[in-house]
Design an enzyme around this catalytic site. Structure first.
Site, short mmCIF file in Angstrom:
data_model
loop_
_atom_site.label_atom_id
_atom_site.label_comp_id
_atom_site.label_asym_id
_atom_site.label_seq_id
_atom_site.Cartn_x
_atom_site.Cartn_y
_atom_site.Cartn_z
CB CYS A 162 -1.90 0.89 7.58
SG CYS A 162 -3.41 0.74 6.59
CB CYS B 243 -0.92 0.03 1.21
SG CYS B 243 -1.77 -1.52 1.53
CG HIS C 76 -6.02 1.67 -0.67
ND1 HIS C 76 -4.86 2.26 -1.12
CD2 HIS C 76 -5.64 0.74 0.26
CE1 HIS C 76 -3.83 1.71 -0.51
NE2 HIS C 76 -4.27 0.78 0.33
#
Length: 387
Positions: A373, A91, A343
């Site tokens: 995160c 991520c 995302h």
């Protein structure tokens, strides 16, 4: 050590992954569009002076495989002398791309770099081809690789209720919709062609994923998505699935001054951190604290925060332990976050940094933190300072 500055930062609109506006648009096209866009917006930059392109992407297979950074640069018609590499910290990939470029510039290995990232989750699903080693089970629970269950765990540890999660998710959509209506995203979105619901070619200018019609009642009616028996995390309080890309033009402060380019922000400090994979969403807390320590700053010094909203159950514990619950509405994710915008994994790091810098300019803030995160237990953070 040279100072590293951001002179421009842009992104595509966020497209819905399921039958969305980018269903006929490849990840390389999204990427190439932004690479070309940065140079078109900054004509004083000689492309031949660009040292390297650092491009985040998580699922490096199919159209995103074989070094999508280089493929996209060639597709964009950039000089062949510009090197390019694809970065993967899950991520945090495109924020890691910024960190890698910043270090190269700091030590004099580069003067100008393009950074960014992309993920087309409609074409390349998040779990495509993933095959975890069976030996990991000796030290890491299988559920640690299931992001929704890690959010459930973190939420339970911090006493985050279903009602708190739903309220947070609603606020994300409301803030993102307001930002769209007020034009707050206009300075960061670079329109790109896509296809409407009828398959007609159209210019996409706004995010497709935001749901302004969201209500608390509607969110409350959703079933738990990951733990049907005892869970509180739903699709509505999780980051949406979306397709998109983001990019930044990064250079030394000396080079920006030489070219007469406005300095939009300086990279003040950077940090990454590991944490327990079973609560992977907690990574922003240690990463942010580490970055602030390196910058010689405290949490109270930071005027704006941009936190990637993987899940409401993950975001709220981070906000709580960073001491921001009481000032959340004034300081955190002013334009909403990934619950509303989605995302796209490799895109999100430079996307939230881009949104942060634009919000800092709009509000007059001098210091801001972008943090996220990372799956399997990591966090990443960057401190930005406006001149």
């Amino acid at each position: 050590m040279k100072n590293v500055v951001i002179v421009d930062c842009i992104r595509t609109p966020m497209g819905r992954s399921k039958n969305g506006v980018f269903r006929y648009t490849r990840a390389e096209d999204l990427s190439a569009h932004l690479m070309k866009g940065l140079l078109k917006r900054n004509p004083s930059v000689d492309p031949n002076d660009i040292e390297d392109i650092y491009w985040g992407c998580v699922q490096q297979t199919l159209e995103q495989g074989f070094n999508i950074a280089r493929n996209s640069a060639l597709l964009a018609g950039l000089p062949q002398s510009i090197a390019a590499t694809t970065v993967n910290r899950l991520c945090g990939s495109s924020m890691q791309a910024l960190h890698d470029a910043s270090r190269a510039i700091m030590v004099g290995d580069a003067e100008i770099c393009i950074i960014g990232g992309v993920e087309h989750m409609g074409h390349v699903p998040m779990n495509h081809g993933v095959d975890f080693h069976s030996g990991l089970s000796k030290s890491v629970a299988k559920a640690s690789g299931m992001m929704g269950l890690t959010a459930e765990m973190l939420g339970k540890m911090h006493g985050i209720s279903r009602e708190q999660q739903d309220a947070f998710a609603l606020a994300s959509h409301q803030k993102a919709h307001k930002a769209t209506i007020e034009g707050y995203f206009d300075s960061e979105i670079l329109p790109i062609e896509g296809h409407d619901e009828n398959g007609v070619l159209t210019l996409v200018t706004h995010d497709e994923v935001i749901r302004p019609e969201t209500t608390l009642e509607g969110l409350a009616a959703l079933r738990p998505a990951f733990d049907p028996a005892n869970g509180t995390v739903t699709a509505g309080s999780s980051s949406a699935l979306s397709d998109g890309a983001s990019a930044m033009l990064v250079m030394s402060e000396e080079k920006a001054n030489e070219l007469g380019l406005p300095i939009r922000a300086k990279v003040r400090s950077m940090a990454v951190s590991g944490c327990d994979p079973s609560i992977m969403g907690y990574g922003p807390v240690p990463a942010t604290k580490k970055a602030l320590k390196r910058a010689g700053l405290s949490l109270d010094d930071i005027e704006l925060f941009e936190l990637n909203e993987a899940f409401a159950a993950q975001s709220l514990p981070c906000i709580k332990d960073l001491g921001l619950l009481d000032v959340m509405d004034e300081k955190v994710n002013l334009n909403g976050g990934a619950i509303a915008l989605g995302h796209p994994l490799g895109c999100s790091g430079s996307r939230i940094a881009t949104t942060l810098i634009n919000n800092m300019e709009r509000t007059g803030a001098k210091l801001g933190v972008a943090t996220m995160c990372i799956g399997l237990g990591q966090g990443i953070a960057t401190v930005f300072e406006r001149p």
